[in-house]
Motif scaffolding. Sequence first.
Motif, PDB file in Angstrom:
ATOM      1  N   HIS B   6     143.924  87.368  15.935  1.00  0.00           N
ATOM      2  CA  HIS B   6     143.874  86.240  15.021  1.00  0.00           C
ATOM      3  C   HIS B   6     143.794  84.970  15.847  1.00  0.00           C
ATOM      4  O   HIS B   6     144.610  84.754  16.745  1.00  0.00           O
ATOM      5  N   ILE B   7     142.794  84.167  15.560  1.00  0.00           N
ATOM      6  CA  ILE B   7     142.591  82.960  16.357  1.00  0.00           C
ATOM      7  C   ILE B   7     142.810  81.727  15.496  1.00  0.00           C
ATOM      8  O   ILE B   7     142.211  81.578  14.427  1.00  0.00           O
ATOM      9  N   CYS B  18     144.246  82.543  28.512  1.00  0.00           N
ATOM     10  CA  CYS B  18     143.650  83.751  27.927  1.00  0.00           C
ATOM     11  C   CYS B  18     142.482  84.256  28.776  1.00  0.00           C
ATOM     12  O   CYS B  18     142.347  85.458  29.019  1.00  0.00           O
ATOM     13  N   GLU B  19     141.643  83.314  29.227  1.00  0.00           N
ATOM     14  CA  GLU B  19     140.497  83.715  30.046  1.00  0.00           C
ATOM     15  C   GLU B  19     140.962  84.327  31.369  1.00  0.00           C
ATOM     16  O   GLU B  19     140.404  85.320  31.839  1.00  0.00           O
ATOM     17  N   PRO B 120     146.307  93.390  23.689  1.00  0.00           N
ATOM     18  CA  PRO B 120     145.376  92.407  24.268  1.00  0.00           C
ATOM     19  C   PRO B 120     146.071  91.378  25.180  1.00  0.00           C
ATOM     20  O   PRO B 120     147.001  90.690  24.758  1.00  0.00           O
ATOM     21  N   ALA B 121     145.596  91.318  26.405  1.00  0.00           N
ATOM     22  CA  ALA B 121     146.205  90.440  27.410  1.00  0.00           C
ATOM     23  C   ALA B 121     146.082  88.968  27.030  1.00  0.00           C
ATOM     24  O   ALA B 121     146.956  88.159  27.353  1.00  0.00           O
ATOM     25  N   CYS B 122     145.018  88.623  26.330  1.00  0.00           N
ATOM     26  CA  CYS B 122     144.823  87.210  25.962  1.00  0.00           C
ATOM     27  C   CYS B 122     145.926  86.749  25.012  1.00  0.00           C
ATOM     28  O   CYS B 122     146.469  85.653  25.152  1.00  0.00           O
ATOM     29  N   ALA B 123     146.252  87.607  24.050  1.00  0.00           N
ATOM     30  CA  ALA B 123     147.281  87.245  23.070  1.00  0.00           C
ATOM     31  C   ALA B 123     148.642  87.131  23.746  1.00  0.00           C
ATOM     32  O   ALA B 123     149.432  86.223  23.461  1.00  0.00           O
ATOM     33  N   GLY B 129     150.452  80.409  20.709  1.00  0.00           N
ATOM     34  CA  GLY B 129     150.229  81.177  19.478  1.00  0.00           C
ATOM     35  C   GLY B 129     148.849  80.943  18.865  1.00  0.00           C
ATOM     36  O   GLY B 129     148.619  81.265  17.692  1.00  0.00           O
ATOM     37  N   ALA B 130     147.928  80.400  19.646  1.00  0.00           N
ATOM     38  CA  ALA B 130     146.564  80.232  19.132  1.00  0.00           C
ATOM     39  C   ALA B 130     145.863  81.577  19.012  1.00  0.00           C
ATOM     40  O   ALA B 130     145.003  81.770  18.165  1.00  0.00           O
TER      41      ALA B 130
END
Lengths: 415, 159
Positions: B6-7, B18-19, B120-123, B129-130
Amino acid sequence: MKHLIIGAGAAGITAAEQLRKLDPAASITVLDGEGEAAPYARMAIPYLLSNQIVEAGTHLRRDPDHYRTLRIDIEKGRAAAVDPVASLVRLVDGRVLPYDRLLIATGSVPSREKVAGIDLPGVHTCWTLADARAIIASLRPGTRVVQMGAGFVGCIIIQGLMSRGADLTVLIRSGRMVSRMMPPKASDMIAQWCAAKGVHVMGKTQTAKIEQDGNSLKVTLTTGEILPADIYLSVVGVKPGIDFLAGSGIAMQDGIVVDARMRTNLPGIYAAGDVAESCDCVTGKSQINAIQPNAVEQARIAALNMAGGAADFVGSLAINVLDTLGLVSCSFGQWQGVEGGAGVELVDEANYRYLSLQFGDDVLIGATSIGWTDHVGVLRGLIQTSTPLGVWKERLLADPTTFMAAYLATSQKAA
Amino acid sequence: MQKSLHIDANKCTGCLQCEMACSYENYGVFITAKSRIKIFDFENEGRKVPYTCTQCAEAWCLMACPVDAIRLDAVTGAKVVNEATCVGCKVCTIACPFGTINYVAATGKVQKCDLCDGDPACATACPTGAITYVDADWTGFDKMRAWAGKTDNATRASA
């Protein structure tokens, strides 16, 4: 229900799988005209030529038991004729296969160059696995290859030929590489790229005749020039494989004419993939868009209807991606633009980067790129959905490289 | 219950954690250019927008692949590229109308978000919390998926 599918390419196999999903009890037979170990993807042949994969890597499906598990019968044989009155297909070997529903998915066949000597040994085309094997078997470092044609196939096999050390000359009748998917400037850049990598590119010429000369070939051009060659590669385009349908009563123009449900003019007979001539969703015209994504989508729609459903194909979209010796180019939709439409062309010859965007009133209708690999799919998205661009049209005309921002701003407002 | 990313772009500061996390997770290095999630910077509006694959139901990439190199992970719902099978033909990169599967010249293969096998590593890396990984029904991806439907043949429902 007896479903018969002529053709074991992406369209034929996709349709068979879809039919099985929809009808567990149906009899599903796919007629495979090539005697290979398993149905395979022609798309993968360039990577076999360049030794990046083995033959099994070209197979459409990984699991060797895939077709048995799904109870899809892969029948080896070539169709000779369709008899729509008796509802059966006659094979070249004399056998006869009956059907309740027939899908014609025979794909494309290479166009044959009409020059003297085209049947000599040492003359090849590059379309099937068998063609690729023959080329690989006779290709050594230093082998002199004269290739007639620089369309999609002609360009995408160059990597494979060069990686095996070919001394390659490419003849281009029109003078423009991939002229059917690239604007002139982009064609020039691809030709320059090839020349810089050691390919001899000869424009505005073609073969007049091919002769045997001892163990080699002698290729005489229309300009009178004579090129010695060990291999002659004739890759002058493809056409729908529909010759066997002559006299069947199935309506054909360039290809088999189908409606939105992929039905031909005859009851119970459908067509999908490179043989099918259907509505282009950008131009609205009936045309063949012989590309993988259209083939599988048309096959899926055809299968839904063959199984008794009612599904419409919204139309195909011309999209292409090509890798010419590592230079990646794409074209989408009406990349040539339209009369009176706005357009922008960004040319960076030194870095082999190119971007052209073409607009209708307030929407993107076509695009061409060289050297872009990130997020190019959104160009398809913007074109196919006719997304109103608003202020972004002017921004894109000023700087076409902002297409991803334009896409996010116009299509992903939720983001 | 399957989960999805969720973005919420309003919470994104553009920190690029995140990148970096994506790059590290997949390649063991902190090189944002290798990331499968991208932050787009709308400088004039002062807005940052994280963007990656929604694992759409249409699965354009999977459908377009000529050699069966993209598979559905039945547990996470992710469409996953099998690098050993991918020949690098790039057809998926022009078939995906979201532009979220891309060719990587260095490997000769394509790459896309695979939801890191459900973690997911980005989350995990996002400090504001974006980017969150939540129950699929709860996310704001509906709008994006509605857009996917427009690209689609509007016939799936009747199938």
